[in-house]
Design an enzyme around this catalytic site. Sequence first.
Site, PDB file in Angstrom:
ATOM      1  N   ASP A  26       0.679  -1.214   0.014  1.00  0.00           N
ATOM      2  CA  ASP A  26      -0.005   0.048  -0.001  1.00  0.00           C
ATOM      3  C   ASP A  26       0.840   1.199   0.064  1.00  0.00           C
ATOM      4  O   ASP A  26       0.594   2.310   0.656  1.00  0.00           O
ATOM      5  CB  ASP A  26      -0.976  -0.108   1.270  1.00  0.00           C
ATOM      6  CG  ASP A  26      -1.644  -1.310   1.307  1.00  0.00           C
ATOM      7  OD1 ASP A  26      -2.216  -1.803   0.450  1.00  0.00           O
ATOM      8  OD2 ASP A  26      -1.432  -1.889   2.477  1.00  0.00           O
ATOM      9  N   HIS A  54      -4.653  -1.610  -5.815  1.00  0.00           N
ATOM     10  CA  HIS A  54      -3.954  -0.502  -6.347  1.00  0.00           C
ATOM     11  C   HIS A  54      -5.129   0.561  -6.579  1.00  0.00           C
ATOM     12  O   HIS A  54      -5.892   0.286  -7.470  1.00  0.00           O
ATOM     13  CB  HIS A  54      -3.385  -0.612  -7.697  1.00  0.00           C
ATOM     14  CG  HIS A  54      -2.099  -1.366  -7.623  1.00  0.00           C
ATOM     15  ND1 HIS A  54      -1.290  -1.780  -8.940  1.00  0.00           N
ATOM     16  CD2 HIS A  54      -1.304  -1.854  -6.634  1.00  0.00           C
ATOM     17  CE1 HIS A  54      -0.106  -2.464  -8.481  1.00  0.00           C
ATOM     18  NE2 HIS A  54      -0.314  -2.478  -7.077  1.00  0.00           N
TER      19      HIS A  54
HETATM   20  P1  IMP Z   1      -2.556 -12.949   1.672  1.00  0.00           P
HETATM   21  O1  IMP Z   1      -1.663 -12.412   0.659  1.00  0.00           O
HETATM   22  O2  IMP Z   1      -4.030 -12.605   1.730  1.00  0.00           O
HETATM   23  O3  IMP Z   1      -2.263 -14.611   2.052  1.00  0.00           O
HETATM   24  O4  IMP Z   1      -2.143 -12.436   3.015  1.00  0.00           O
HETATM   25  C1  IMP Z   1      -0.826 -12.397   3.568  1.00  0.00           C
HETATM   26  C2  IMP Z   1      -0.418 -10.982   4.297  1.00  0.00           C
HETATM   27  O5  IMP Z   1      -0.062 -10.291   3.498  1.00  0.00           O
HETATM   28  C3  IMP Z   1      -1.601 -10.512   5.146  1.00  0.00           C
HETATM   29  O6  IMP Z   1      -1.097  -9.949   6.303  1.00  0.00           O
HETATM   30  C4  IMP Z   1      -2.299  -9.458   4.466  1.00  0.00           C
HETATM   31  O7  IMP Z   1      -2.887  -8.255   4.854  1.00  0.00           O
HETATM   32  C5  IMP Z   1      -0.862  -9.116   3.495  1.00  0.00           C
HETATM   33  N1  IMP Z   1      -1.063  -8.523   2.158  1.00  0.00           N
HETATM   34  C6  IMP Z   1      -1.450  -9.158   1.051  1.00  0.00           C
HETATM   35  N2  IMP Z   1      -1.506  -8.412  -0.299  1.00  0.00           N
HETATM   36  C7  IMP Z   1      -1.155  -7.157   0.510  1.00  0.00           C
HETATM   37  C8  IMP Z   1      -1.344  -5.981  -0.140  1.00  0.00           C
HETATM   38  O8  IMP Z   1      -1.371  -5.921  -1.307  1.00  0.00           O
HETATM   39  N3  IMP Z   1      -1.043  -4.653   0.755  1.00  0.00           N
HETATM   40  C9  IMP Z   1      -0.910  -4.992   1.984  1.00  0.00           C
HETATM   41  N4  IMP Z   1      -0.828  -5.890   2.969  1.00  0.00           N
HETATM   42  C10 IMP Z   1      -0.998  -7.238   1.808  1.00  0.00           C
END
Ligand code: IMP
Length: 455
Positions: A26, A54
Site C-alpha cells: 500500500d 492499487h
Molecule cells: P494473503 O496475501 O492474502 O495471503 O495475506 C498475507 C499477508 O499479506 C496479510 O498480512 C495481508 O494483509 C498481507 N497483504 C497481502 N497483500 C497485501 C497488499 O497488497 N497490501 C498490504 N498487505 C497485503
Amino acid sequence: MTNTSPSSAPVQTPLNAVVVGLQWGDEGKGKIVHRLSDQFDAVVRYNGGANAGHSIVVKGERFALHLIPSGILHAGKPAIVGNGVVVDPEWILKEIAGLQARGVDVSGLRISDCAHAVMPWHKDEDVLREGWLSSQSVNPIGTTKRGIGPAYADKVQRGTAIRIGDLLRPELLRARLELICPLKTAVLGAMAKHSAEARAAALAPHYHPETLFTQATQWGQALRPYITDTSALLLDMMGAGKRVLFEGANATLLDVDHGTYPFVTSSSTSSLGVPSGAGVPAHSVGRIIGIMKAYSTRVGGGPMPTELIGDPQREALAHQIREKGREYGTTTGRPRRVGWLDLVAVRYSARLNGAHALSVMLLDVLAGLRTLRVATKYRAGGQVSDHFPPDGDALSHVTPDYVDVPGFDGDVTTARTMADLPTGARRYLDLIEQTVGVPIKYVSVGPDRDQTIEV
Ligand code: IMP
C-alpha cells in the site's frame, strides 16, 4: 551465428523498469506505475493475486484495481498478467466488467495461460486455516482470504492445480475436476469439522465436478480473448526494442522468502520475482524503482517495530495519520496499522531489490506534526545495529532506535519542485536518502497524478 527468430534472439532490455514496494504494501505503487506507463509499451504484473489493491486517481476519478495491472488505464496498451500471478477467474471477470462499465478500453489485457487459477476451495481453505490458527491461540497471518496461499500451495503440489490455460481445454479440465473435487471435499470437509467458525457459518465444503466444469468453462470462454503465452509475447516485444514496466504487487517485506516470515504473502514480491513471474531473463528487469511511504503501515498480523500503539497519545496520532492518509485496505477495507518511518526496514528492502531510485509517497500526510520520529537502527540482545532480520519472531524482539527531527507546516500538496517544499520536509527527505543510500526520484504530495515532484 546469427539467429533471426524474434522470440529466441538475444533480448535488448536496458530500457525496462520495475516498480516495487519497499515496506508492507500500500505504498502507492499504482500512482507511480500509472504516471510512468506513458513511457512504456507494456505493463506487467508478475506476482500475487486479488490480495493486492492499487488505487489510482485520474482526473479526480478513483479506480481500485486488484488483479489487472494499472497500465490498463492507457487505452489499448498491453496490460499483462504474468504466469507468476494467481488469478481468480470470477474476480478478474468482475474487474473487467467494472472497468468496461466506466468506459475503460480493456482490449490490451493479456493473461498468461500458465498463471494458476484460484478456485473456490482455495478461498474456503484460506478461511479455514486462518480460523484454525485463531482457535489454537496462535496469531493468524491475517490474510485477505482471497485464497492466495492455498492457490500457490496447489501450484507447487502440481497434481491438484488448474492453470488458466486449462480453462480452455474441456477434456483436461473435466478430468482434473473429477480428480480434485473429491479430494478437496474430503480434506476441507475434515478441516471444517474442526472449525468452530465453519460450524457457526454452516460452511460444509462440497465441490461437484460437473457444476464446477460448467462454471469453469464459462470463465474460460469469457477470458478467451485475453489468454495467451505472455512470456513469448514479452520476449518478442523486448526483442523488437519495446519498453516494459513490471508492476510489483504486495511488497518486499511480505515476500515469501525475504519478508517477515511467516507473516508474509505466498509469492516473490520483490524485483527478484520478476524473471520467473513474468517469464523473462534476469537481466531484463532494468531500472528498479523502490516505492515507500513517508511513514509505515501494515495490514494483517506480524511484527511492526515502529507501530504507534500502546498508549492513548500514540494511538491518537496513528488515528490522525490513518484518517488523513485514508489508510484503509483497498482490498478488504481493514484499517491499516500505522507507525513511524522505519528506515532499517526500507534500507534492507532497497538493498535486496537493488533499487536505483526511491519514490517517497504521502509526504503531505505528515504536514502539521511538530516532531517526526524515524527509526535508523534496531536494538536487540544488547546490540545496536542496522541489520533487519527477515523473520517474524526475530523482528518481534527488536526495539527501534529513533532519530527525532522537526516536522513541517503548511500545504505541501501544491509543491511541484523540491524548492517549493518547506525546509523541514526537505531535511526529512535528505535523511531518507542518506540513510537508505539511494537517490529520491519522485515525491508524492497528494493523491492526484499531478501532485508529484520529479527530482
Ligand atoms: P494473503 O496475501 O492474502 O495471503 O495475506 C498475507 C499477508 O499479506 C496479510 O498480512 C495481508 O494483509 C498481507 N497483504 C497481502 N497483500 C497485501 C497488499 O497488497 N497490501 C498490504 N498487505 C497485503
